[in-house]
Design an enzyme around this catalytic site. Structure first.
Site, mmCIF file in Angstrom:
data_model
loop_
_atom_site.group_PDB
_atom_site.id
_atom_site.type_symbol
_atom_site.label_atom_id
_atom_site.label_comp_id
_atom_site.label_asym_id
_atom_site.label_seq_id
_atom_site.Cartn_x
_atom_site.Cartn_y
_atom_site.Cartn_z
ATOM 1 C CD GLU A 167 -2.876 -1.194 2.310
ATOM 2 O OE1 GLU A 167 -2.409 -1.683 3.359
ATOM 3 O OE2 GLU A 167 -4.029 -0.760 2.223
ATOM 4 C CD GLU A 195 -3.705 -5.842 3.709
ATOM 5 O OE1 GLU A 195 -3.849 -6.583 2.706
ATOM 6 O OE2 GLU A 195 -2.991 -4.829 3.688
HETATM 7 C C1 LIG Z 1 -7.992 3.966 12.113
HETATM 8 C C2 LIG Z 1 -7.612 2.858 11.235
HETATM 9 C C3 LIG Z 1 -6.181 2.644 11.461
HETATM 10 C C4 LIG Z 1 -5.705 1.489 10.654
HETATM 11 C C5 LIG Z 1 -4.272 1.236 11.002
HETATM 12 C C6 LIG Z 1 -3.784 -0.088 10.566
HETATM 13 C C7 LIG Z 1 -3.952 -0.316 9.107
HETATM 14 C C8 LIG Z 1 -3.157 -1.523 8.663
HETATM 15 C C9 LIG Z 1 -3.252 -1.583 7.209
HETATM 16 C C10 LIG Z 1 -2.594 -2.755 6.512
HETATM 17 O O1 LIG Z 1 -3.322 -2.868 5.311
HETATM 18 C C11 LIG Z 1 -2.695 -4.021 7.285
HETATM 19 C C12 LIG Z 1 -1.544 -4.940 7.049
HETATM 20 O O2 LIG Z 1 -0.562 -4.659 6.440
HETATM 21 S S1 LIG Z 1 -1.712 -6.441 7.809
HETATM 22 C C13 LIG Z 1 -0.234 -7.298 7.376
HETATM 23 C C14 LIG Z 1 -0.258 -7.790 5.989
HETATM 24 N N1 LIG Z 1 0.889 -8.634 5.767
HETATM 25 C C15 LIG Z 1 0.837 -9.930 5.869
HETATM 26 O O3 LIG Z 1 -0.186 -10.521 6.114
HETATM 27 C C16 LIG Z 1 2.133 -10.675 5.691
HETATM 28 C C17 LIG Z 1 2.326 -11.636 6.805
HETATM 29 N N2 LIG Z 1 3.612 -12.305 6.728
HETATM 30 C C18 LIG Z 1 3.854 -13.290 5.873
HETATM 31 O O4 LIG Z 1 3.061 -13.684 5.058
HETATM 32 C C19 LIG Z 1 5.199 -13.921 5.972
HETATM 33 O O5 LIG Z 1 5.689 -13.737 7.260
HETATM 34 C C20 LIG Z 1 6.209 -13.336 4.959
HETATM 35 C C21 LIG Z 1 6.280 -11.842 5.052
HETATM 36 C C22 LIG Z 1 5.813 -13.759 3.530
HETATM 37 C C23 LIG Z 1 7.621 -13.893 5.273
HETATM 38 O O6 LIG Z 1 7.558 -15.304 5.299
HETATM 39 P P1 LIG Z 1 8.799 -16.144 5.861
HETATM 40 O O7 LIG Z 1 8.419 -17.581 5.686
HETATM 41 O O8 LIG Z 1 10.045 -15.665 5.269
HETATM 42 O O9 LIG Z 1 8.901 -15.802 7.400
HETATM 43 P P2 LIG Z 1 7.862 -16.038 8.588
HETATM 44 O O10 LIG Z 1 8.351 -17.168 9.419
HETATM 45 O O11 LIG Z 1 6.483 -16.090 8.096
HETATM 46 O O12 LIG Z 1 8.008 -14.680 9.395
HETATM 47 C C24 LIG Z 1 9.246 -14.354 10.018
HETATM 48 C C25 LIG Z 1 8.943 -13.579 11.257
HETATM 49 O O13 LIG Z 1 8.359 -12.332 10.872
HETATM 50 C C26 LIG Z 1 7.129 -12.148 11.559
HETATM 51 N N3 LIG Z 1 6.234 -11.387 10.674
HETATM 52 C C27 LIG Z 1 5.995 -11.570 9.390
HETATM 53 N N4 LIG Z 1 5.163 -10.648 8.908
HETATM 54 C C28 LIG Z 1 4.863 -9.846 9.961
HETATM 55 C C29 LIG Z 1 4.045 -8.703 10.114
HETATM 56 N N5 LIG Z 1 3.379 -8.153 9.074
HETATM 57 N N6 LIG Z 1 3.964 -8.160 11.329
HETATM 58 C C30 LIG Z 1 4.638 -8.662 12.378
HETATM 59 N N7 LIG Z 1 5.450 -9.743 12.296
HETATM 60 C C31 LIG Z 1 5.546 -10.324 11.096
HETATM 61 C C32 LIG Z 1 6.627 -13.554 11.812
HETATM 62 O O14 LIG Z 1 5.724 -13.552 12.872
HETATM 63 C C33 LIG Z 1 7.919 -14.274 12.144
HETATM 64 O O15 LIG Z 1 8.241 -13.951 13.480
HETATM 65 P P3 LIG Z 1 8.990 -14.998 14.417
HETATM 66 O O16 LIG Z 1 9.089 -14.315 15.726
HETATM 67 O O17 LIG Z 1 8.093 -16.202 14.467
HETATM 68 O O18 LIG Z 1 10.278 -15.292 13.760
#
Ligand SMILES: CCCCCCCCC[C@H](O)CC(=O)SCCNC(=O)CCNC(=O)[C@H](O)C(C)(C)COP(=O)(O)OP(=O)(O)OC[C@H]1O[C@@H](n2cnc3c(N)ncnc32)[C@H](O)[C@@H]1OP(=O)(O)O
Length: 721
Positions: free
Chosen positions: A116, A136
């Site tokens: 985004e 999301e």
């Molecule tokens: C008034 C209204 C206000 C609104 C405010 C908020 C608006 C938010 C708007 C936004 O649109 C919302 C979002 O962005 S929600 C997040 C969207 N993103 C995702 O869903 C991606 C999630 N992550 C993944 O799919 C995967 O992790 C990856 C990025 C593809 C990487 O995969 P990989 O296999 O390499 O590693 P993982 O083991 O999955 O992850 C490694 C560690 O990273 C942590 N992690 C990954 N993504 C996030 C994240 N977005 N936030 C926090 N932490 C994240 C994951 O938990 C792993 O942590 P460990 O501690 O287990 O190592």
């Protein structure tokens, strides 16, 4: 060492400010990052020496999106103010409406809030194979930084709704074709090309495009409405019990009808409602629960390194063995498939070929990769070639003596470092390894059928299994794209044990006079893909009858003895395997409820004679859900109490991936905690007063209900790990 996180800005002699996000491992947009972005964009907009801006992420990843930990905080506290106001203040005002051009330099991934931010830039330059998407909805929310408005304007409405509703990400190559990415460049050139692009916009050589103001890809209002109508139908089909899909379509429509900015405002409003929904709570829990499974105390935190597993032998080419072989081959692991005679071996190899062919015909595998996978398979009839395998997975029928003799033989023919795994779903590992001196390398590798498709791998450790062996199997599991969950040794392990009351309760209900097809339909409306009777058909009633006594031996005090399975088998209804069970199975059509089975049910009712006053018990749909799933929760409590899983969340993920318990309900324990342990306890107590020990609340449930504690709050009292 504390990890370094923050946002930096470097202004070059060319007048380009490079703003870089650093928050390893995925550069998620945590609160300090958002504050840092606001500060740096304000600074860059004000400084006279800055002509243009490039936004990028450190360490080869643009950003994995908004920090999902914040959602979890909001769920714990109910405090919406934890979520920063970003969409207008940062994304619209400071970035998109900046008078200085902003170019996103995207590498690795730009997901959710990450994409985004990139879409709010005036152009996007990307390295090859970068993953782009708005996932999301898988978290129960909608994009909240303007993604519902900008993606349709950049790639067209049909593609955008497809990507958002199905949470499908694309690679930068496709993004380039669609117009989401303006230029594709090698990673080494990413920054220089982005700087140049930004200066070209600043100097008028390239257009200054604000995504939110674009209309060229939206089409007419009637075209848009037709696309959104299809989207609504899709949402109804794929997410009947979830609110975020329909809500997202409403938000997209707002922008189409009243303009992008109006859409952005509605997006924020709807986001705030959705983030507090039970669906979001469940899905966010599942996100973290899945990742937590890779942290196993005394295994993953003691400095061990997984050993390479390049060649695996599988004993038994039946449904499970051939499925496991397929999964390994697809990840380039060589497989020896052993059978007892040529006929069975050919059958096993044919099953592997059919699995792989199925993936090709569904477009999930290229012909090239299929050929490569099959070239790694070798069928054998003896143990001669077992000397250099790194792991053996035994997948023969559930027969204790047979398994014991196989493991005794394996100890002789395999090298001393070879891992000896069993795919048993019920038999105690200690018993399987009883006749060997290799107990430290004996481990359970419990795959779920079909093994090449289902993602759960239960890794069962006995008290003797070494940490190294568990770590090795976890690494293999991840390599073959499974989610390994390490569990303790008991009959049925975590998943099958927790869910054994599922079928039992269904049999009790139907013996009480409730229509079995209604039970299946109520349970599928709750969100499980198959009701208990259809699931029984799929597993095969022969198997049900064979494992029943194994369960009865240890859990007999809480079993309901239903004659229904035996009666079914007597009438030649083995289940899907022979085309007839509770349902009729015909090639090419959906399973049909078979009315003829009702006479068998009647016979069973006569034998059990549990209908109150001989009359069918009348129950509501809610009662059906409770009478089927509360006994499952009760058994889950015993699993927690005995320390069969490391943490309650492991049972959640195992129930979601092994039993397809709806992820939006967060898994079996999470769901029970949402319903309330006290309520479940009281319902079970009442039911046990009427129907006996099958419903008797466990000690663990009673304790938590009395203390007002959640089931997931527990500390295991008798660990099996
Ligand atoms: C008034 C209204 C206000 C609104 C405010 C908020 C608006 C938010 C708007 C936004 O649109 C919302 C979002 O962005 S929600 C997040 C969207 N993103 C995702 O869903 C991606 C999630 N992550 C993944 O799919 C995967 O992790 C990856 C990025 C593809 C990487 O995969 P990989 O296999 O390499 O590693 P993982 O083991 O999955 O992850 C490694 C560690 O990273 C942590 N992690 C990954 N993504 C996030 C994240 N977005 N936030 C926090 N932490 C994240 C994951 O938990 C792993 O942590 P460990 O501690 O287990 O190592």
């Amino acid at each position: 060492m504390a990890k370094k996180i923050g946002v930096t800005m470097e202004v070059g002699n060319d007048g380009v400010a490079v703003i870089t996000i650093t928050n390893p491992p995925v550069n998620s947009l945590a609160s300090p990052i958002i504050a840092g972005l606001k500060e740096k964009f304000q600074d860059a907009n004000q400084r006279n020496d800055v002509k243009a801006i490039v936004l990028t992420g450190n360490n080869g990843r643009f950003s994995g999106g908004f920090d999902i930990n914040v959602f979890q905080q909001v769920h714990k506290t109910g405090d919406l103010s934890l979520m920063p106001e970003v969409s207008v203040e940062l994304v619209c005002n400071l970035m998109e409406d900046s008078r200085k051009p902003v170019v996103a330099a995207v590498e690795g991934l730009a997901l959710g809030g990450g994409l985004e931010l990139a879409m709010a830039c005036h152009a996007r330059v990307a390295a090859p194979k970068a993953q782009l998407g708005l996932p999301e909805l898988t978290l129960g929310v909608i994009p909240g930084f303007g993604g519902t408005q900008r993606l349709p304007r950049l790639v067209g409405l049909a593609k955008a709704t497809d990507m958002i509703l199905l949470s499908k990400s694309i690679l930068s190559e496709e993004g380039h074709k669609l117009g989401l990415v303006d230029a594709l460049v090698p990673p080494g050139d990413l920054l220089s090309a982005s700087r140049k692009w930004a200066l070209d916009i600043a100097d008028g050589r390239k257009p200054f495009l604000r995504s939110l103001h674009r209309t060229d890809k939206i089409g007419s209002l009637s075209e848009a409405r037709a696309i959104l109508k299809n989207s609504r139908q899709l949402a109804k089909k794929i997410a009947p019990n979830m609110p975020q899909h329909h809500a997202c379509i409403e938000v997209i429509e707002e922008g189409i009808v009243h303009g992008g900015y109006s859409g952005v405002l509605k997006e924020a409003e709807v986001f705030k409602q959705l983030v507090l929904s039970d669906t979001a709570k469940g899905l966010v829990h599942v996100f973290f629960a899945q990742r937590a499974t890779s942290k196993v105390p005394n295994v993953t935190d003691v400095g061990l390194k997984p050993r390479p597993i390049k060649k695996v032998a599988i004993i038994g080419g039946g449904l499970m063995g051939s499925g496991i072989a397929t999964a390994l081959l697809l990840s380039n692991i060589r497989v020896l498939l052993k059978e007892i005679n040529t006929e069975y071996l050919m059958k096993g190899i044919k099953s592997v070929e059919a699995n792989i062919k199925g993936l090709v015909s569904r477009g999930k595998l290229t012909q090239d990769k299929a050929g490569k996978a099959l070239s790694l398979l070798k069928g054998v009839l003896d143990y001669t070639e077992f000397k250099d395998v790194d792991m053996v997975i035994e997948a023969v029928i559930e027969n204790i003596q047979l398994k014991q003799s196989i493991f005794k033989e394996l100890e002789k023919v395999c090298s001393p470092h070879c891992i000896l795994a069993s795919n048993t779903s019920t038999i105690d590992l200690d018993v399987i390894g009883e006749k060997t001196n290799s107990k430290d390398r004996i481990v359970g590798a419990h795959f779920f059928s079909p093994a090449h498709l289902m993602t759960l791998l239960e890794i069962v450790r006995s008290k003797n299994t070494s940490a190294q062996v568990i770590l090795d199997l976890m690494a293999v599991g991840k390599a073959i794209k499974k989610v390994p969950v390490v569990v303790g040794n008991c009959i049925g392990f975590a998943v099958n044990r927790t869910f054994f009351p599922y079928a039992q309760a269904a049999h009790m209900l139907t013996n009480l006079g409730v229509d079995l097809f209604r039970i299946d339909s109520v349970i599928t409306s709750f969100g499980l893909p198959l009701g208990p009777f259809q699931l029984g058909d799929l597993a095969g009633h022969g198997i049900g009858l064979a494992v029943g006594p194994i369960y009865a031996k240890v859990y007999g005090d809480r079993m309901f003895n239903s004659p229904l399975t035996e009666l079914l088998l007597k009438s030649g209804r083995n289940g899907k395997i022979n085309g007839r069970g509770f349902y009729i199975y015909e090639k090419g059509s959906k399973p049909k409820p078979d009315p003829q089975v009702l006479s068998i049910v009647e016979e069973s009712r006569k034998l059990t004679n549990i209908m109150p006053g001989g009359k069918p018990r009348s129950v509501s749909d809610k009662e059906i859900v409770e009478m089927i799933l509360f006994p499952v929760v009760n058994e889950a409590c015993r699993v927690l109490d005995e320390g069969v899983v490391i943490r309650a969340a492991d049972l959640d993920i195992a129930s979601v991936l092994g039993m397809s318990f709806p992820s939006y309900r967060g898994g079996i324990v999470f769901w029970a905690d949402m319903v309330g342990p006290k309520y479940i306890y009281e319902r079970l107590k009442r039911l046990s007063e009427t129907y006996g020990g099958f419903f008797k609340p466990s000690r663990y449930l009673e304790e938590r209900a009395m203390k007002g504690m959640l089931l997931s709050e527990s500390q295991s009292s008798r660990s099996r790990m």
